[in-house]
Write an enzyme that holds these catalytic residues in place. Sequence first.
Site, mmCIF file in Angstrom:
data_model
loop_
_atom_site.group_PDB
_atom_site.id
_atom_site.type_symbol
_atom_site.label_atom_id
_atom_site.label_comp_id
_atom_site.label_asym_id
_atom_site.label_seq_id
_atom_site.Cartn_x
_atom_site.Cartn_y
_atom_site.Cartn_z
ATOM 1 N N ASP A 1 -60.022 27.279 -51.528
ATOM 2 C CA ASP A 1 -59.204 28.140 -51.006
ATOM 3 C C ASP A 1 -58.904 28.688 -52.614
ATOM 4 O OD1 ASP A 1 -55.917 28.723 -48.990
ATOM 5 O OD2 ASP A 1 -57.535 30.023 -49.953
ATOM 6 N N ASP B 1 -58.926 24.320 -41.026
ATOM 7 C CA ASP B 1 -58.214 23.489 -41.767
ATOM 8 C C ASP B 1 -56.914 23.170 -41.675
ATOM 9 O OD1 ASP B 1 -57.410 25.665 -43.760
ATOM 10 O OD2 ASP B 1 -56.637 24.012 -44.747
ATOM 11 N N CYS C 1 -59.674 4.711 -28.634
ATOM 12 C CA CYS C 1 -60.215 4.982 -29.874
ATOM 13 C C CYS C 1 -61.097 4.135 -30.585
ATOM 14 C CB CYS C 1 -59.049 5.426 -30.687
ATOM 15 S SG CYS C 1 -59.549 6.425 -32.264
ATOM 16 N N CYS D 1 -61.814 4.093 -33.885
ATOM 17 C CA CYS D 1 -61.497 4.110 -35.200
ATOM 18 C C CYS D 1 -60.908 2.637 -35.761
ATOM 19 C CB CYS D 1 -60.387 5.012 -35.775
ATOM 20 S SG CYS D 1 -58.490 4.539 -35.578
ATOM 21 N N CYS E 1 -57.441 1.560 -34.694
ATOM 22 C CA CYS E 1 -57.490 1.162 -33.215
ATOM 23 C C CYS E 1 -58.177 0.060 -32.919
ATOM 24 C CB CYS E 1 -57.756 2.464 -32.373
ATOM 25 S SG CYS E 1 -56.589 3.577 -32.545
ATOM 26 N N HIS F 1 -57.048 7.165 -38.695
ATOM 27 C CA HIS F 1 -57.176 7.321 -37.216
ATOM 28 C C HIS F 1 -56.968 8.796 -36.996
ATOM 29 C CE1 HIS F 1 -56.075 7.217 -33.138
ATOM 30 N NE2 HIS F 1 -55.014 8.195 -33.403
HETATM 31 N N1 LIG Z 1 -56.358 32.181 -49.087
HETATM 32 C C1 LIG Z 1 -55.316 32.209 -48.007
HETATM 33 N N2 LIG Z 1 -54.914 33.014 -47.373
HETATM 34 C C2 LIG Z 1 -54.274 33.077 -46.131
HETATM 35 O O1 LIG Z 1 -53.798 34.028 -45.463
HETATM 36 C C3 LIG Z 1 -53.779 31.663 -45.931
HETATM 37 C C4 LIG Z 1 -52.903 31.348 -44.574
HETATM 38 C C5 LIG Z 1 -52.445 30.086 -44.335
HETATM 39 N N3 LIG Z 1 -51.596 29.909 -43.645
HETATM 40 C C6 LIG Z 1 -51.563 28.429 -43.693
HETATM 41 N N4 LIG Z 1 -50.872 27.685 -43.143
HETATM 42 C C7 LIG Z 1 -50.550 26.134 -43.561
HETATM 43 C C8 LIG Z 1 -49.664 25.697 -42.456
HETATM 44 N N5 LIG Z 1 -49.444 24.163 -43.050
HETATM 45 C C9 LIG Z 1 -49.143 23.427 -41.352
HETATM 46 C C10 LIG Z 1 -48.967 22.213 -41.676
HETATM 47 C C11 LIG Z 1 -47.968 21.925 -42.884
HETATM 48 C C12 LIG Z 1 -48.249 22.358 -44.059
HETATM 49 C C13 LIG Z 1 -48.441 23.977 -43.853
HETATM 50 N N6 LIG Z 1 -52.334 28.006 -44.733
HETATM 51 C C14 LIG Z 1 -53.150 29.188 -45.227
HETATM 52 C C15 LIG Z 1 -54.000 29.182 -46.497
HETATM 53 C C16 LIG Z 1 -54.264 30.834 -46.655
HETATM 54 N N7 LIG Z 1 -55.082 30.549 -47.730
#
Ligand SMILES: Nc1nc(=O)c2cc3nc(NCCN4CCCCC4)[nH]c3cc2[nH]1
Length: 373
Positions: free
Chosen positions: A93, A267, A305, A307, A310, A336
């Site tokens: 990223d 991701d 599972c 893994c 499990c 897991h």
């Molecule tokens: N370059 C970039 N542009 C985005 O618009 C973006 C949008 C995003 N939206 C998320 N959400 C992450 C949500 N996550 C869920 C589990 C707990 C921690 C936060 N990550 C992102 C990463 C991103 N990276």
Amino acid sequence: MTATFSFDLKATDGKARTGVINTPRGDIRTPAFMPVGTAATVKAMMPESVAATGADILLGNTYHLMLRPTAERIDRLGGLHQFMNWDKPILTDSGGFQVMSLSDLRKLTEEGVTFKSHIDGSRHHLTPERSMEIQKLLGSDIVMCFDECPALPADRKRIQESMELSMRWAQRSRDAFGDRPGHALFGIQQGGLEEDLRGRSAEALRAIEFDGYAVGGLAVGEGQEAMFKVLDFAPDQLPVDKPRYLMGVGKPDDIVGAVKRGIDMMDCVLPSRSGRTGQAFTRRGVVNIKNARHADDPRPLDAECTCPACSNYSRAYLHHVFRAQEMISGMLLTWHNLHYFQEIMAGMRTAIAAGAFADWEADFHAGRAKGDI
Ligand SMILES: Nc1nc(=O)c2cc3nc(NCCN4CCCCC4)[nH]c3cc2[nH]1
């Protein structure tokens, strides 16, 4: 493996797609889930264990690695793959999102963002050009454009101005990336929840031309219903012959809903972060292993599972090592969860190829209990 970067769409079932992304470091089966290896490690996992879960690619972060140990040091040591002992593809990223969500004292201008490190308070500057330079030093196979992801809720004017800035930064990212055979640059669509703004963003990205296209600006607190409403139109705004990557998603049912709507890659820190806190995702729902009721339970987390957690340990053991705060606790549950997330992806790939996604999805949702099981 190929010397270049290409996307082979193998089959579709409704809007769901399955295919292969070919890269010089290996093929990525789609739909694909990328474990998050933020600081050059998928926390609590050896790289060979991450590979054993079925992951074809993992994610790294420009923001964290530029602060520590720095991209220049990783470059001097042979690049991120050698540094972290992962020889398959890595997507990184670009840093903008993490600056806004992690750093202090940020200043956003047309040029880029200035911020103070959340680690030691040192001052840093990120621009599209510097982000491309850092991702090149890391040796990333899939580079993300430098963009701005506005926090929601935000008014339409703010969303529009932010999207337009990100499109100017996308052009600067493309220009700075240059011509790098075998390496890919992905554009990132912005525009909040607004269909017309996302359409304009998609058109701007198409005109610049990228090797893949991300749906950005989601999973930022809008909730699953609003996210799915955007995913009902956003993937179709992007080129059909390139990979579509939904950033930061998500829970198992988020992932299934996104693939159903045409997403190829995702991701999320959820499986690894939850694994370390004792939350296990299973085909029947979530198990909070620290709950006292597991203390004497000889059964595995999930009898179906395969893994290591499990196959070789009881819920009672997992409960014990979490209560005792033993290091093996996070290792086993992270393994897991990542294994289970990859099983969901493999199941969807097979179902889509067989034209049986609807049946697979029905089976996925059936028998999932709400709350702790
Ligand atoms: N370059 C970039 N542009 C985005 O618009 C973006 C949008 C995003 N939206 C998320 N959400 C992450 C949500 N996550 C869920 C589990 C707990 C921690 C936060 N990550 C992102 C990463 C991103 N990276």
